[in-house]
Design a protein around this motif. Structure first.
Motif, PDB file in Angstrom:
ATOM      1  N   GLN A 649       0.828  -1.194   0.000  1.00  0.00           N
ATOM      2  CA  GLN A 649       0.000   0.000   0.000  1.00  0.00           C
ATOM      3  C   GLN A 649       0.871   1.256   0.000  1.00  0.00           C
ATOM      4  N   LYS A 650       1.957   1.225   0.753  1.00  0.00           N
ATOM      5  CA  LYS A 650       2.878   2.361   0.759  1.00  0.00           C
ATOM      6  C   LYS A 650       3.492   2.566  -0.630  1.00  0.00           C
ATOM      7  N   ALA A 651       3.829   1.465  -1.330  1.00  0.00           N
ATOM      8  CA  ALA A 651       4.394   1.575  -2.675  1.00  0.00           C
ATOM      9  C   ALA A 651       3.388   2.193  -3.638  1.00  0.00           C
ATOM     10  N   ARG A 652       2.125   1.758  -3.545  1.00  0.00           N
ATOM     11  CA  ARG A 652       1.101   2.353  -4.410  1.00  0.00           C
ATOM     12  C   ARG A 652       0.923   3.838  -4.109  1.00  0.00           C
ATOM     13  N   ASP A 653       0.915   4.168  -2.852  1.00  0.00           N
ATOM     14  CA  ASP A 653       0.784   5.578  -2.486  1.00  0.00           C
ATOM     15  C   ASP A 653       1.983   6.387  -2.989  1.00  0.00           C
ATOM     16  N   LYS A 654       3.163   5.802  -2.909  1.00  0.00           N
ATOM     17  CA  LYS A 654       4.354   6.511  -3.356  1.00  0.00           C
ATOM     18  C   LYS A 654       4.321   6.747  -4.863  1.00  0.00           C
ATOM     19  N   TYR A 655       3.889   5.748  -5.638  1.00  0.00           N
ATOM     20  CA  TYR A 655       3.794   5.946  -7.079  1.00  0.00           C
ATOM     21  C   TYR A 655       2.739   6.994  -7.425  1.00  0.00           C
ATOM     22  N   HIS A 656       1.620   6.962  -6.723  1.00  0.00           N
ATOM     23  CA  HIS A 656       0.594   7.970  -6.955  1.00  0.00           C
ATOM     24  C   HIS A 656       1.126   9.362  -6.651  1.00  0.00           C
ATOM     25  N   GLU A 657       1.948   9.457  -5.641  1.00  0.00           N
ATOM     26  CA  GLU A 657       2.564  10.738  -5.306  1.00  0.00           C
ATOM     27  C   GLU A 657       3.504  11.192  -6.413  1.00  0.00           C
ATOM     28  N   LEU A 658       4.319  10.279  -6.956  1.00  0.00           N
ATOM     29  CA  LEU A 658       5.209  10.627  -8.055  1.00  0.00           C
ATOM     30  C   LEU A 658       4.437  11.006  -9.310  1.00  0.00           C
ATOM     31  N   LEU A 659       3.335  10.318  -9.560  1.00  0.00           N
ATOM     32  CA  LEU A 659       2.520  10.608 -10.740  1.00  0.00           C
ATOM     33  C   LEU A 659       1.925  12.007 -10.657  1.00  0.00           C
ATOM     34  N   LEU A 660       1.405  12.378  -9.506  1.00  0.00           N
ATOM     35  CA  LEU A 660       0.822  13.713  -9.343  1.00  0.00           C
ATOM     36  C   LEU A 660       1.890  14.791  -9.441  1.00  0.00           C
ATOM     37  N   LYS A 661       3.106  14.471  -9.007  1.00  0.00           N
ATOM     38  CA  LYS A 661       4.169  15.460  -8.991  1.00  0.00           C
ATOM     39  C   LYS A 661       4.724  15.717 -10.388  1.00  0.00           C
ATOM     40  N   ASN A 662       4.780  14.706 -11.253  1.00  0.00           N
ATOM     41  CA  ASN A 662       5.469  14.824 -12.534  1.00  0.00           C
ATOM     42  C   ASN A 662       4.544  14.898 -13.736  1.00  0.00           C
ATOM     43  N   VAL A 663       3.290  14.546 -13.608  1.00  0.00           N
ATOM     44  CA  VAL A 663       2.363  14.538 -14.739  1.00  0.00           C
ATOM     45  C   VAL A 663       1.162  15.387 -14.381  1.00  0.00           C
ATOM     46  N   SER A 664       0.843  16.293 -15.282  1.00  0.00           N
ATOM     47  CA  SER A 664      -0.285  17.189 -15.053  1.00  0.00           C
ATOM     48  C   SER A 664      -1.602  16.451 -15.247  1.00  0.00           C
ATOM     49  N   ASP A 665      -2.648  16.991 -14.630  1.00  0.00           N
ATOM     50  CA  ASP A 665      -3.976  16.404 -14.820  1.00  0.00           C
ATOM     51  C   ASP A 665      -4.550  16.727 -16.188  1.00  0.00           C
ATOM     52  N   ASN A 666      -4.033  17.765 -16.820  1.00  0.00           N
ATOM     53  CA  ASN A 666      -4.511  18.182 -18.131  1.00  0.00           C
ATOM     54  C   ASN A 666      -3.754  17.425 -19.210  1.00  0.00           C
ATOM     55  N   ALA A 667      -4.461  16.586 -19.969  1.00  0.00           N
ATOM     56  CA  ALA A 667      -3.811  15.760 -20.986  1.00  0.00           C
ATOM     57  C   ALA A 667      -3.196  16.598 -22.094  1.00  0.00           C
ATOM     58  N   ALA A 668      -3.718  17.792 -22.317  1.00  0.00           N
ATOM     59  CA  ALA A 668      -3.172  18.638 -23.385  1.00  0.00           C
ATOM     60  C   ALA A 668      -1.778  19.146 -23.045  1.00  0.00           C
ATOM     61  N   GLU A 669      -1.427  19.135 -21.798  1.00  0.00           N
ATOM     62  CA  GLU A 669      -0.115  19.616 -21.367  1.00  0.00           C
ATOM     63  C   GLU A 669       0.921  18.507 -21.277  1.00  0.00           C
ATOM     64  N   TRP A 670       0.541  17.289 -21.611  1.00  0.00           N
ATOM     65  CA  TRP A 670       1.479  16.179 -21.504  1.00  0.00           C
ATOM     66  C   TRP A 670       2.578  16.304 -22.557  1.00  0.00           C
ATOM     67  N   GLU A 671       3.783  15.996 -22.130  1.00  0.00           N
ATOM     68  CA  GLU A 671       4.938  15.957 -23.013  1.00  0.00           C
ATOM     69  C   GLU A 671       5.783  14.748 -22.666  1.00  0.00           C
ATOM     70  N   PHE A 672       6.716  14.431 -23.576  1.00  0.00           N
ATOM     71  CA  PHE A 672       7.639  13.335 -23.282  1.00  0.00           C
ATOM     72  C   PHE A 672       8.462  13.636 -22.034  1.00  0.00           C
ATOM     73  N   PHE A 673       8.687  14.922 -21.812  1.00  0.00           N
ATOM     74  CA  PHE A 673       9.463  15.293 -20.640  1.00  0.00           C
ATOM     75  C   PHE A 673       8.788  14.823 -19.358  1.00  0.00           C
ATOM     76  N   ASN A 674       7.457  14.850 -19.370  1.00  0.00           N
ATOM     77  CA  ASN A 674       6.743  14.364 -18.189  1.00  0.00           C
ATOM     78  C   ASN A 674       6.962  12.877 -17.984  1.00  0.00           C
ATOM     79  N   VAL A 675       6.944  12.119 -19.067  1.00  0.00           N
ATOM     80  CA  VAL A 675       7.184  10.680 -18.964  1.00  0.00           C
ATOM     81  C   VAL A 675       8.618  10.422 -18.506  1.00  0.00           C
ATOM     82  N   ILE A 676       9.562  11.218 -19.039  1.00  0.00           N
ATOM     83  CA  ILE A 676      10.963  11.050 -18.645  1.00  0.00           C
ATOM     84  C   ILE A 676      11.137  11.371 -17.173  1.00  0.00           C
ATOM     85  N   GLN A 677      10.516  12.464 -16.739  1.00  0.00           N
ATOM     86  CA  GLN A 677      10.608  12.824 -15.327  1.00  0.00           C
ATOM     87  C   GLN A 677      10.013  11.747 -14.439  1.00  0.00           C
ATOM     88  N   LEU A 678       8.847  11.246 -14.842  1.00  0.00           N
ATOM     89  CA  LEU A 678       8.226  10.183 -14.060  1.00  0.00           C
ATOM     90  C   LEU A 678       9.095   8.939 -14.054  1.00  0.00           C
TER      91      LEU A 678
END
Length: 1498
Positions: A649-678
């Protein structure tokens, strides 16, 4: 999950069972009841009763636990103060020295007898215990030397007489006989005797016979020597090994000093005449300031010293030595009666344990009573038996069995101030230690007992004192910090002394002290008053003591009953209460540690998680390894599962935290840089966790790294796939492209994550195929590279000045450039471009072999494109520089037409008259930048070969053929789009029309298509009607193409004249066998042109592209070398001409210079004779009036011309390029000599007349001279500095040698010889064809396999086919696949040379017959026979192709075949067309003979 939610039943492990009582620390041995009845009757005498001890405890112990009241600090203070005060009373009285006047006459005290002193050593049975250790003598020498030089500590060694005595002894000791004996026996008494003897001799000097005062000085010096020996043993830690020796030395020192107590005063002695000094006891002050332990009690219990003083004053009459002695006697009585006032057999499970404790107690009580009596000897007179007391010294015990830190200090009664011994022997045999026998006394039960110094519940009181002392020391900052880098101590030395004294007076066993101390630490830890490190330190100090030297206490040795450490922690010898308490405390600690571990481990994925190392260390070192701890496997598994679920559960929470930190909620703002950062965040977290737990990957059966990877990597793979797809869709909708570098960076990051996934989860597939998702970026990169490669190449050439890359300093000093400095910058830049393009893909570490091979194929195509452009630019510049006009030509171009005619006539008259023969021909002034370009091509070839090896071209081709083979021939033919590469080699022409007024021409050939588009142009051959070009051009086509060849005559002024035209149809269907064909193309005016045509499929194959690039480079190098030789060829043809022969025969000589003076350029020493080691055979000496010197002199101008030009070239060309140019000149010389002898090969008679025998001899003499010149063999160093022999002895050279053999033969003999050679060749070819036919006619079961094997053999041989019947011995001499690297090119040359020498050929015979008019009919018959056999071979090929087609495999390999491609469907038509061509001269066989109409075999 909080600690409140933590299930208690999963924390570990079973608490003691209901039948096992929990004994609190307050349980006291003074209130223990009897054991259960079944234990009274059944006694166990072995350690096997331990299990029973774990299950059974006395009911009285449980009852006592229920009724015991806690001990307050004041109560503990009272009894602790009593023990500290008793320690003060029992301390030895301080003494002071008092001088008493001596009124009696002088008494002479004799010195101690040396024999009496040695008695203590003689009485020892084990002599080994008193021998000094090995190495002792060397250390003793150092100490004595320090005494002599004044470095020894201690004022007593500074006396001059002492130094003299020690010096005398050292001299004696240095003698070899004494030294050897000492090293062998190692006896102290020998040393003492020697020293005594030397000291007696020294101190006796100068004394009167009646003066014996020096004898006391002998005792003093010997005592100093004994003290030095003891100090040496102590400083080297040898006292542990020799305790008996140390003890004896101490005793000896005391005896020696009975006359003199002060060693620092050299003049002090009791034998003086002015009186004597005596010691008197100092009376007690009874002040607290003189009581160290009392002061410590006040400090620990936070009491003022005034209160302690008042308490002591108030109870001074009660707290006496007599009361202490009474306590011990009463305690002893209760032990003998086995009452519950003391520990009894009911408190122990094993009889052995009880008896061991009882014996120890009796011994300790006896010693303590002796100490009290020593303090107050008057107490001995109060014995009921009366009598005089004679106290005896207690038994000596070993000083080695000590303890470390807590355990050593808590049990160190011998070290503390509370241990006592008597200074003098006292006989206590008359002291009744058993007086007041309990059998006669009224004390029957514990209730009537009243001790003065022993509390009612000693165990509870002692625990409270330990708790208070420990709490007090925890607040001591200096103690916690440690001193001089030492680790922090749990208890101070003063507290340990107090606890030892209290335990000694209250009779607390050693093991009970340790258990109670651990229980106090456990309580403090549970109340979070001490950290976990303190708990670990407590266990370490108790279980793992470090031995230390034992200090001499005020009272002597510790009680003899003090157990050693192994026995101390033997739980089978513990009391039942201690056993239960210890088991309870480790179980409680285990539960607490698991709670803390669970809570801390939930933060293992944090950036800075709390450390669990100490917890795991305590669990594994102190809990799980303890034999008294039991664990349940079921509970352990449950705890592991629970902790694993929490971590997931801690691992899932940690990944969710990384996802929110590196990927925007707006799909139009997604870039490869976000995937690289994640991805970087995910890999960083995984690597950090892996590194964090690399030494201990599992904690309590849980692997945090594996759990993390299992949870977050699949989620990331799915999210990454969705993110990438969405980003590419959005970019496509916007009409944009994602940057290529972003795709590369993303690939690297995804590969790193996949690698982590594979390492942690082997056998489990990653959630996304990265290569398939991102391969488009690589193709875009390759496309961009291909689009810009030409621009980059042109830029590199434009910025190159084509100068040597020599260092300026070396150039100034005149040093020649090295081989690495002879090329310019452009090839370096070009291959830097190539390598960067390839490295960009290689660095990706693409994990799909097929895709990687295709990437390399596409890049190799771009590289070939770049190489072709580079060669084109260099060749264009090179041709422009080489075709420049000389100053004479420029001046002539400015002349009028009349002046030109006058100049030409004057030159012709001068040459024809022979007057200009002596004029030296100046060498061609080659520009350095022109020659550098040749070096550049050579360097580029080497770099391309290196690049081919680094890419591993063959492996890439093998992967593509294995995983994605090219389609079948018929499928490819239906699909269309195949490309074909035709290679046209324009060899020579003959009988051209004269275009100039002088009856000659300057011909060159232009190839164009039917739309008048120029395809290629040859060089110009000046002044020849039978020119040889031997130039090659590649033409790429997708279908049939008509090529028009036009021969032009070059003119300096005006338009060039056309000498004739002819055409050639390049039809892929005619070349489906991929064999070369030669055509004599008749011009529409006069003469004909010989061309050789071969075809290969333009293939999308990496080997093909590299082979094409290699061939382009080698062809460019060859063309450049030919342009260089063309500048020299005119003079070669002039010197090696029939006119020169005629002039030589008519004039007799051309000069007086020997050929030996015309040595080649590569000869080391000029003017020396040339070597003839490699002379060719068959040369004859010219006859007539000519001498060999005359013939040699005829070549002198040519050889000098070569030397002059070679000197210019050598300044710039590399050695390899120089050999290449020389080889071209050697070939040109061979062709020129061959032209002198015979005409070209043809089926027509020639107008050329044969040479006479004398002329032939001169020609072969020239051949020999040229051979030696180009070989340049030096007799001095035995090395050849020119062309290697294997290159010199080319097929053309062997043909010339054979020509000399047939040249003078009659026509009939030549015809018979030609027929014989033709028939022999026909038989060999017939046998080969029969074998092939048998293979194709195999039964059905093996036919397809054999046919398929045949096709594979054709494929592997570069497209060669031996099944068409047109030319079974023909082969692809210069296919692209055979030129894909330097290795295959060398193999092809060697195979060609071997083939040329394998079978005899009648080419030279036929060329000789062209000069015989009577052989015209024979030549025509051979030509017609060749055409008939070619037609028959074509028909046979049709049948053979039909057979193979019926078995599902065509002969043509198509564009995808290894040896070339395309045109497979037209194989039958091509064979028929080959047979129907009439006068085209198609390669066939005359009488079965393989014919190739070329004149130079390369």
């Amino acid at each position: 999950m909080s600690t409140a939610d933590f299930p208690l039943d999963l924390l570990g492990y079973h608490t003691p069972p209901p039948t096992t009582p929990i004994i609190t620390p307050s349980s006291s041995h003074t209130a223990m009841s009897t054991r259960p009845s079944h234990l009274d009757t059944v006694r166990h005498s072995s350690y096997g009763g331990r299990d029973t001890m774990r299950r059974n405890y006395s009911s009285t112990s449980r009852r006592r636990h229920a009724t015991t009241l806690p001990v307050s600090d004041d109560e503990a203070y009272t009894y602790c103060l009593r023990a500290a005060y008793l320690n003060y009373l029992l301390q030895p009285r301080l003494k002071r020295t008092q001088h008493v006047a001596n009124t009696s006459k002088k008494v002479s005290t004799p010195s101690t007898s040396i024999n009496a002193l040695m008695d203590d050593f003689k009485l020892i049975r084990d002599s080994k215990s008193t021998r000094f250790p090995h190495g002792f003598m060397a250390e003793l020498d150092k100490r004595i030397t320090n005494v002599l030089i004044g470095k020894e500590k201690g004022a007593e060694y500074n006396d001059a007489m002492v130094k003299r005595t020690f010096a005398t002894f050292l001299n004696e000791l240095k003698q070899p006989q004494y030294r050897k004996q000492m090293e062998k026996d190692r006896r102290v008494e020998d040393l003492l005797l020697i020293f005594y003897s030397r000291a007696t001799g020294e101190l006796q000097k100068g004394k009167a016979p009646e003066d014996d005062t020096w004898k006391l000085m002998v005792d003093r010096h010997v005592a100093l020597f004994v003290r030095l020996i003891s100090s040496t043993l102590h400083n080297n830690d040898w006292t542990r090994e020799r305790p008996e020796l140390s003890s004896r030395l101490k005793t000896l020192e005391t005896k020696l000093l009975q006359h003199d107590q002060d060693l620092t005063a050299s003049t002090q002695t009791s034998a003086g005449t002015g009186g004597q000094s005596i010691e008197v006891e100092v009376p007690r002050s009874y002040e607290v300031r003189d009581m160290p332990l009392v002061i410590r009690v006040c400090s620990v219990f936070a009491k003022p010293t005034a209160q302690a003083q008042n308490d002591i004053n108030a109870h001074r009459t009660a707290w006496t030595e007599q009361a202490a002695l009474k306590d011990l006697k009463d305690y002893q009585s209760h032990m003998m009666l086995n009452t519950h006032v003391t520990l009894n057999e009911g408190d122990f499970h094993l009889d052995e344990a009880f008896e061991a404790w009882r014996r120890g107690e009796f011994a300790d009580l006896g010693q303590m009573m002796l100490e009290i009596v020593k303090s107050d000897p008057g107490l001995a007179k109060t014995s009921t038996s009366g009598g005089v007391l004679a106290l005896k010294a207690p038994t000596q015990t070993s000083d080695g069995a000590m303890y470390g830190d807590i355990s050593r200090q808590m049990s160190a009664g011998a070290e503390a101030d509370g241990g006592y011994a008597l200074d003098q022997p006292v006989d206590m045999s008359q002291l009744n230690l058993d007086s007041g026998s309990p059998r006669d006394s009224a004390m029957g039960e514990q209730e009537t007992v009243g001790f003065t110094f022993i509390p009612p519940d000693a165990r509870a009181y002692y625990r409270q004192v330990v708790k208070v002392a420990f709490t007090h020391d925890l607040a001591d900052e200096e103690l916690a910090a440690g001193a001089d880098g030492e680790p922090a101590k749990l208890l101070s030395r003063q507290s340990m002394d107090l606890l030892n004294e209290v335990a000694l007076r209250w009779r607390i066993p050693q093991f009970t002290r340790l258990v109670l101390f651990l229980d106090v630490v456990r309580e403090k830890y549970q109340h979070q008053e001490v950290p976990l490190e303190t708990l670990d330190a407590a266990f370490v100090s108790v279980k793992e003591p470090t031995p230390e030297p034992v200090k001499k206490s005020l009272g002597g040795a510790r009680p003899s009953s003090q157990p050693t450490q192994p026995a101390l922690f033997d739980s089978s010898r513990w009391t039942v209460s201690d056993y239960a308490l210890y088991q309870n405390l480790i179980s409680t600690l285990h539960d607490a540690l698991l709670r803390e571990l669970f809570e801390l481990f939930q933060h293992c994925y944090d950036a800075k998680p709390p450390s669990i190392g100490v917890i795991m260390y305590v669990l594994e070192t102190h809990i799980y390894t303890d034999p008294l701890f039991s664990r349940s496997a079921t509970d352990a598994t449950a705890f592991t599962d629970m902790m694993a679920d929490a971590l997931r559960q801690k691992a899932r929470d940690k990944y969710h935290e990384l996802l929110l930190k590196n990927v925007s909620d707006n799909a139009a703002e997604w870039e490869f840089f976000n995937v690289i950062q994640l991805g970087q965040a995910v890999t960083g977290l995984c690597e950090k966790v892996k590194k964090r737990y690399r030494k201990n990957p599992e904690v309590m059966g849980v692997n945090p790294f594996v759990i993390l990877v299992e949870e977050i990597l699949p989620s990331f793979a799915a999210d990454a796939k969705e993110l990438v797809s969405r980003v590419m869709e959005v970019a496509k909708e916007k009409g944009e492209e994602v940057p290529i570098l972003d795709g590369f960076e993303l690939y690297k990051e995804l590969v790193e994550i996949r690698r982590t996934h594979a390492q942690a989860l082997p056998g489990r597939e990653f959630g996304v195929h990265i290569e398939g998702l991102l391969q488009d970026f690589v193709w875009r990169f390759i496309g961009t590279t291909d689009a810009k490669i030409i621009e980059w190449i042109e830029g590199a050439v434009a910025h190159d000045d084509f100068q040597l890359r020599q260092d300026a300093k070396d150039k100034e000093t005149g040093l020649p450039p090295t081989e690495e400095e002879r090329h310019s910058q452009s090839p370096v830049d070009v291959y830097r471009i190539f390598n960067q393009s390839i490295d960009q893909i290689v660095k990706l570490e693409w994990d799909d072999d097929l895709q990687y091979a295709k990437f390399m194929t596409a890049v190799s195509k771009s590289i070939g494109k770049g190489v072709a452009r580079y060669c084109e630019l260099l060749e264009t510049k090179f041709a422009k520089e080489m075709d420049r006009q000389t100053p004479e030509q420029e001046s002539r171009s400015q002349q009028t037409q009349r002046e030109k005619w006058v100049t030409a006539a004057r030159d012709a008259w001068m040459t024809g008259g022979g007057k200009g023969a002596g004029v030296k021909i100046e060498p061609f002034q080659f520009w350095p930048e022109s020659l550098v370009k040749i070096n550049d091509v050579e360097f580029a070839t080497l770099q391309l070969d290196k690049l081919e090896q680094e890419i591993n071209v063959d492996a890439c081709a093998e992967v593509i053929n294995r995983l994605d083979p090219p389609p079948a021939v018929n499928v490819r033919a239906r699909g269309g789009g195949s490309k074909f590469m035709f290679t046209i080699k324009i060899i020579e022409a003959e009988d051209l029309k004269a275009g100039d007024a002088n009856g000659s021409s300057d011909p060159y050939v232009v190839l164009g298509d039917e739309y008048q588009k120029r395809l290629a142009k040859t060089r110009t051959v000046y002044q020849s009607l039978n020119p040889r070009w031997v130039e090659t051009v590649d033409i790429l086509t997708t279908g049939p193409l008509n090529v028009i060849a036009t021969v032009w005559d070059w003119d300096m002024l005006g338009d060039h004249d056309c000498l004739g035209r002819t055409s050639l149809k390049l039809d892929p269907s005619h070349f489906n066998d991929y064999l070369p064909r030669e055509y004599w193309l008749d011009l529409d005016t006069q003469g004909r042109v010989l061309v050789r045509v071969s075809m290969e499929g333009e293939r999308d194959d990496i080997q093909f592209y590299f082979g094409k690039a290699f061939r382009t480079l080698k062809r460019t190098e060859r063309d450049m070398a030919r342009k260089v030789t063309d500048k020299l060829s005119s003079y070669i043809q002039q010197c090696l001409s029939r006119r020169t022969l005629r002039a030589l025969l008519t004039q007799g000589t051309l000069g007086g210079v020997s050929i030996n003076q015309a040595k080649g350029y590569f000869s080391k020493l000029a003017g020396r004779p040339m070597g003839t080691a490699s002379s060719a055979t068959g040369a004859t000496t010219p006859s007539g009036g000519l001498t060999p010197q005359d013939v040699s002199n005829a070549l002198k101008p040519l050889l000098n011309y070569f030397d002059d030009n070679f000197a210019i070239m050598k300044q710039t060309l590399t050695d390899t390029a120089m050999i290449t140019v020389m080889t071209r000149l050697w070939k040109e010389a061979l062709v020129t000599l061959e032209t002198l002898l015979v005409p070209p090969l043809s089926d027509k008679p020639s107008t050329q007349r044969p040479l006479g025998q004398q002329e032939v001899d001169i020609v072969y003499r020239w051949l020999q001279m040229l051979f030696d010149f180009f070989h340049a063999y030096d007799d001095d160093d035995k090395l050849a500095h020119g062309i290697p022999l294997d290159v010199l002895k080319s097929p053309k050279y062997h043909d010339l040698q054979n020509l000399n053999f047939f040249y003078a033969e009659s026509t009939d003999n030549l015809i018979r010889t030609s027929d014989g050679i033709a028939q022999a060749t026909a038989r060999r070819q017939h046998d080969a064809a029969a074998k092939l036919h048998n293979r194709l006619s195999a039964p059905a079961a093996t036919g397809p396999t054999s046919t398929h094997r045949l096709a594979l053999q054709q494929q592997q041989s570069g497209g060669m086919s031996t099944s068409t019947g047109l030319n079974p011995s023909a082969r692809r001499t210069k296919s692209i696949m055979m030129s894909r690297n330097l290795g295959t090119m060398r193999q092809a040359k060697e195979a060609k040379r071997a083939e040329a020498q394998a079978d005899p050929s009648d080419d030279m015979i036929l060329r000789i017959l062209r000069m015989r008019p009577e052989a015209e009919k024979y030549l025509k018959d051979r030509s017609r026979q060749k055409e008939r056999l070619a037609a028959a071979a074509a028909a046979e090929a049709i049948v053979r192709q039909s057979l193979m087609a019926s078995r599902g495999l065509g002969l043509g390999l198509g564009a995808g075949g290894i040896g070339g491609g395309g045109g497979g469907g037209g194989g039958l038509v091509g064979a028929v067309a080959a047979g129907q061509r009439g006068r085209s001269g198609t390669a066939g066989a005359v009488g079965g003979l393989s014919r190739r109409w070329d004149t130079i075999r390369e």
